[in-house]
Design an enzyme around this catalytic site. Structure first.
Site, PDB file in Angstrom:
ATOM      1  N   ALA A 358       6.708   1.245  -8.333  1.00 57.12           N
ATOM      2  CA  ALA A 358       6.191   0.368  -7.272  1.00 57.12           C
ATOM      3  C   ALA A 358       5.813   1.281  -6.121  1.00 57.12           C
ATOM      4  O   ALA A 358       6.625   1.574  -5.264  1.00 57.12           O
ATOM      5  CB  ALA A 358       7.246  -0.641  -6.853  1.00 57.12           C
ATOM      6  N   SER A 359       4.586   1.751  -6.134  1.00 56.03           N
ATOM      7  CA  SER A 359       4.277   2.922  -5.318  1.00 56.03           C
ATOM      8  C   SER A 359       3.567   2.638  -4.000  1.00 56.03           C
ATOM      9  O   SER A 359       3.648   3.449  -3.092  1.00 56.03           O
ATOM     10  CB  SER A 359       3.435   3.897  -6.127  1.00 56.03           C
ATOM     11  OG  SER A 359       2.315   3.226  -6.628  1.00 56.03           O
ATOM     12  N   ALA A 360       2.836   1.520  -3.885  1.00 55.41           N
ATOM     13  CA  ALA A 360       2.085   1.288  -2.652  1.00 55.41           C
ATOM     14  C   ALA A 360       3.045   1.262  -1.468  1.00 55.41           C
ATOM     15  O   ALA A 360       4.161   0.764  -1.609  1.00 55.41           O
ATOM     16  CB  ALA A 360       1.332  -0.027  -2.737  1.00 55.41           C
ATOM     17  N   PRO A 361       2.647   1.778  -0.316  1.00 56.07           N
ATOM     18  CA  PRO A 361       1.355   2.362   0.052  1.00 56.07           C
ATOM     19  C   PRO A 361       1.253   3.871  -0.182  1.00 56.07           C
ATOM     20  O   PRO A 361       0.377   4.496   0.387  1.00 56.07           O
ATOM     21  CB  PRO A 361       1.267   2.037   1.524  1.00 56.07           C
ATOM     22  CG  PRO A 361       2.683   2.077   1.981  1.00 56.07           C
ATOM     23  CD  PRO A 361       3.537   1.666   0.821  1.00 56.07           C
ATOM     24  N   GLY A 362       2.137   4.440  -0.955  1.00 59.93           N
ATOM     25  CA  GLY A 362       1.903   5.811  -1.392  1.00 59.93           C
ATOM     26  C   GLY A 362       2.660   6.895  -0.649  1.00 59.93           C
ATOM     27  O   GLY A 362       2.446   8.072  -0.915  1.00 59.93           O
ATOM     28  N   GLY A 363       3.537   6.514   0.270  1.00 62.64           N
ATOM     29  CA  GLY A 363       4.314   7.528   0.987  1.00 62.64           C
ATOM     30  C   GLY A 363       5.165   8.343   0.035  1.00 62.64           C
ATOM     31  O   GLY A 363       5.189   9.574   0.079  1.00 62.64           O
ATOM     32  N   LYS A 364       5.852   7.632  -0.861  1.00 62.93           N
ATOM     33  CA  LYS A 364       6.745   8.321  -1.792  1.00 62.93           C
ATOM     34  C   LYS A 364       5.958   9.058  -2.866  1.00 62.93           C
ATOM     35  O   LYS A 364       6.297  10.175  -3.242  1.00 62.93           O
ATOM     36  CB  LYS A 364       7.708   7.323  -2.429  1.00 62.93           C
ATOM     37  CG  LYS A 364       8.646   6.727  -1.413  1.00 62.93           C
ATOM     38  CD  LYS A 364       9.673   5.836  -2.053  1.00 62.93           C
ATOM     39  CE  LYS A 364      10.367   4.983  -1.014  1.00 62.93           C
ATOM     40  NZ  LYS A 364       9.491   3.945  -0.452  1.00 62.93           N
ATOM     41  N   ASP A 382       1.355  -0.003  -9.166  1.00 60.19           N
ATOM     42  CA  ASP A 382       1.754  -1.090  -8.279  1.00 60.19           C
ATOM     43  C   ASP A 382       1.238  -2.400  -8.839  1.00 60.19           C
ATOM     44  O   ASP A 382       0.125  -2.471  -9.354  1.00 60.19           O
ATOM     45  CB  ASP A 382       1.230  -0.872  -6.860  1.00 60.19           C
ATOM     46  CG  ASP A 382       2.049  -1.666  -5.860  1.00 60.19           C
ATOM     47  OD1 ASP A 382       2.985  -1.099  -5.281  1.00 60.19           O
ATOM     48  OD2 ASP A 382       1.784  -2.872  -5.699  1.00 60.19           O
ATOM     49  N   CYS A 483      15.208  -1.115  -0.009  1.00 61.21           N
ATOM     50  CA  CYS A 483      15.390  -1.107   1.447  1.00 61.21           C
ATOM     51  C   CYS A 483      16.198  -2.331   1.836  1.00 61.21           C
ATOM     52  O   CYS A 483      15.911  -3.008   2.804  1.00 61.21           O
ATOM     53  CB  CYS A 483      14.061  -1.049   2.178  1.00 61.21           C
ATOM     54  SG  CYS A 483      12.962  -2.381   1.760  1.00 61.21           S
TER      55      CYS A 483
END
Lengths: 632, 181
Positions: A358-364, A382, A483
């Site tokens: 679950a990658s959006a918005p791509g920070g990780k 995502d 989170c």
């Protein structure tokens, strides 16, 4: 000033009984407050600084101040009186007017009204009859002070809030020393009044919350006789709901995670925004160079902490942080400090194949790519197509060339492609760790959410585990993070995965900071290994509330089979073919003689069950019938 | 996702040759880490071969992006380079213009490059050639087409345009909705 006024705006004035009730209370309080002049006087030291500033605007606002004072007196019976008393003390304890002050105290106790000639304003005296004698004298006191020392009064009004806090502490201290059984819980009448007026006074709420927390911390010695712990907790929760604006359900859930005082810290921390943090993109620049470039643009920053080498904390900036040329050139990304943690826990190595579910918005994702120095391959998935837009933007801006962006429901994953060296699952969650960022969580979350979301999380975690190659030479790790601070979404999900997939084990996250995960919570016992997972709270590390768990897959399982690979497809086709031949091919002959024997035997058994002896000579009719059936 | 056809390759290479000239050979011949061009929907991606192979397991409707997006084919069959191709273009750039710090923001807001903002430029830029725009500390900001040759632009007015902007990194913010489908 206007703000405070609005806060204190009140409805109807209290009834006579309440006034009488309060009067007695106030007298007690005053006695108490006279016992501790030293405490109050400590706050007087910082007063003179403000005096000079305020003195200029005094004359115009004087009437207004007094009027407001009366309003407040009407509104805040308990706190305000004692506050006034102590304020008086604190203001003048060290001044040369002490004697004068004392004199008026005596006046007040006598119930006399001081001479009219002290007053320069007619209005004030006219309004006096509204109040009972005692209060009147109180007001008079103030007015006297007004006349005698205007500056002090106005300074006092300005610092009302401070005094109130001080007062609360004083009172608590007193509760310790003088009256161990302080009455903290409000009476029915007070509650009725609160309900009646509709708006609740935040200062009163706050004071009461602090007091209740103190009592709960040391219930044996501080609690009131005949009041149960449940009553205190109930009142505290109600106050938390009113003061911070949580739904009752969520407040209770969060409250149960902590001790009462820690819970208060948590709720308070949720009101404060976390510091803005950025992550240096090590693919394009170094942290020192970036910091230098940003400082030149008028940004005030410093490293986040010793635990990360790429994070910078922004204090203030003259330019928008999200639109500097450095930002557009992909030298950094705005990213919360907490979301560094799962990437650091995953610790991907170069030339590995990694999945971010679950990658959006791509920070990780971009952090993973930077850690791998653009080698290997990252699948950034995502489920939301709209959100992949920002994901693709960030990937391109930061120059990550080793990514494949796809949008699948992540639960499909071992089917799409499996055999990853590492999988990062930053699961969708209720967001109870980021209430500071998104206030709507306070009211929008219901009981249903805490059933549905963990259910999805469990499914996702299982498919994350199944997507990993257990025989990977360098990896075989899964990191699960949310989170959220809820046990349902964290420990319970991890524990479920441990039970469902015995081929994984928890390993140390390798993170320096964080509290250990719970191994049991409210009667539920989890695996003792759960202490290897890490929890983060806003009030302890000033990061968002977060949870990180790291698994190592030690053996393959039958669930791992990807049905998309060529080999698997061929195997499936062969299995199909075999099954078909079994159904359609001729596989046996009927053996009539053997069947006959079996039929005889079962007939005899059924007769026996009916109570007829099958060996007895049969009546002719039945024998004929039997012969007939046999012929058939 | 599929490799480019002969014609598509021609169109793409012609466009890219404006900016990197014969250096385009380096894009195609990379012995250690062979890269390929891939077409997905109308967009062209430049990606390492091994990654392109992994991407074959993702179904076409679900594949959003692989490697670096170079640009897209318009409906009329022309090829439009996107700002996302800047890492590749800047690596092999033929003609370069560096702009001073005071010209950075105007350029990033989508304005053309003015003479007053030019800090440095390649000596041999002809008229209407593709140029890459850099900031003074060598980070690429965008690309465009030169308005005049280097020689001619030496004696231009300070407000005259030296290069027409075609794309700049400010588009990451301005065009976020359309740039990445």
């Amino acid at each position: 000033m206007g703000q405070r006024r609005a806060k204190n705006k009140q409805g109807a004035p209290p009834t006579y009984e309440e006034f009488a009730d309060r009067k007695t209370k106030k007298d007690q309080k005053r006695k108490r407050s006279e016992d501790k002049p030293s405490m109050a006087s400590s706050s007087s030291s910082d007063k003179p600084a403000k005096k000079s500033k305020k003195s200029s605007e005094k004359p115009e606002t004087e009437k207004e101040i007094i009027k407001r004072q009366r309003e407040e007196e009407k509104a805040l019976p308990k706190v305000d009186y004692e506050e006034l008393a102590s304020a008086k003390k604190s203001l003048f304890d060290e001044s040369d007017e002490e004697e004068l002050n004392d004199e008026f105290d005596i006046d007040a106790q006598d119930g006399e009204t001081p001479g009219e000639d002290f007053y320069d304003s007619e209005e004030e005296t006219r309004e006096r009859p509204m109040f009972s004698d005692d209060e009147d004298s109180e007001v008079e006191d103030l007015d006297e002070l007004n006349a005698a020392n205007m500056e002090a009064l106005s300074a006092k009004l300005d610092e009302e809030a401070d005094l109130e806090a001080q007062e609360a502490e004083d009172e608590l201290l007193q509760a310790d020393q003088v009256q161990p059984r302080a009455r903290v819980l409000p009476t029915e009448e007070e509650l009725a009044l609160e309900g009646q007026t509709g708006t609740k006074d935040l200062n009163v709420l706050r004071t009461r919350m602090i007091e209740i927390v103190k009592v709960l911390e040391d219930f044996k010695t501080l609690s009131e006789e005949g009041r149960s712990r449940a009553e205190y907790t109930d009142r505290l929760l109600q106050d938390i709901c009113d003061y911070f604006g949580y739904s009752r359900f969520l407040a209770e859930k969060l409250f149960n995670l902590f001790s009462p005082s820690e819970a208060m810290e948590f709720f308070e921390a949720n009101e404060i925004a976390r510091p803005i943090t950025i992550r240096t993109n090590t693919l394009k620049t170094r942290r020192r160079d970036l910091a230098q470039a940003l400082v030149n643009r008028g940004v005030n920053l410093q490293p986040i902490g010793p635990w990360t080498k790429v994070g910078l904390q922004i204090f203030d900036s003259q330019v928008p942080i999200g639109a500097t040329p450095e930002y557009l050139a992909g030298q950094y990304i705005l990213q919360a400090a907490s979301s560094f943690l799962p990437c650091m826990a995953l610790a991907p190595q170069e030339n590995e194949r990694v999945l971010d579910m679950a990658s959006a918005p791509g920070g990780k994702t971009t952090y993973l790519s930077a850690l791998m120095k653009n080698t290997g391959c990252i699948f950034a998935n995502d489920a939301n197509k709209a959100r992949t837009k920002s994901l693709i933007a960030n990937i391109h801006r930061l120059g990550c060339t080793n990514t494949i962006v796809c949008h699948y429901d992540a639960r499909e994953f071992p089917k799409v492609i499996g055999g990853f060296d590492r999988v990062l699952l930053d699961a969708p969650c209720s967001g109870t760790g980021v209430i500071a960022k998104d206030e709507s969580v306070k009211t929008s979350r219901t009981e249903k959410d805490f059933i549905q979301i963990p259910h999805l999380q469990k499914q996702l975690l299982l498919s994350a585990i199944d997507s990993v190659d257990a025989n990977s030479a360098t990896g075989g790790y899964i990191v699960y993070s949310t989170c959220s601070v809820m046990v349902e979404e964290n420990e319970a999900v991890v524990d479920y995965a441990l039970r469902k997939r015995p081929n994984v084990k928890l390993v140390d996250t390798g993170l320096e900071i964080g509290k250990d995960g719970f191994t049991s919570f409210r009667g539920k016992n989890f695996s003792p290994k759960l202490s290897l997972t890490k929890r983060y709270y806003p009030h302890t590390y000033n990061v968002d509330g977060f949870y990180v768990a790291k698994f190592k897959k030690i053996a393959p399982s039958p669930h791992d089979v990807s049905k998309a690979g060529a080999k698997e497809k061929e195997a499936a086709a062969r299995a199909d073919e075999e099954a078909e031949s079994i159904i359609h091919g001729d596989f046996a002959e009927f053996d009539n003689a053997e069947d006959e024997e079996l039929m005889e035997r079962s007939k005899a058994r059924s007769l026996k069950r009916k109570g007829i002896n099958p060996n007895a000579p049969k009546p002719s009719s039945s024998a004929a019938a039997a012969a007939k059936t046999e012929k058939k | 996702m599929r490799p480019l056809t002969e014609e598509e390759t021609k169109v793409v290479f012609e466009k890219m040759a404006n900016y990197i000239g014969r250096n385009i050979a380096f894009l195609v011949d990379n012995k250690e880490d062979p890269h390929v061009f891939r077409l997905q929907k109308d967009r062209v991606y430049y990606v390492a071969d091994r990654i392109a192979k992994f991407a074959t397991s993702v179904a076409r409707p679900n594949l959003m992006s692989i490697g670096i997006c170079l640009g897209k084919f318009t409906k009329s069959g022309k090829f439009k380079l996107h700002v996302t191709s800047i890492p590749i273009l800047s690596q092999y750039a033929k003609y370069k213009i560096w702009i001073k710090p005071n010209g950075e923001m105007p350029f990033l807001y989508g304005n053309h490059v003015l003479k007053a903002h030019v800090g440095r430029m390649s000596d041999d830029i002809p008229e209407h050639a593709g140029v890459i725009v850099y900031s003074m500390n060598d980070s690429p900001l965008g690309f465009g087409v030169s308005a005049k040759s280097t020689v001619e632009s030496r004696n231009l007015q300070p407000t005259a345009i030296v290069a027409f902007r075609q794309s700049d990194i400010g588009e990451y913010l301005r065009e976020e909705d359309t740039l990445f489908t």
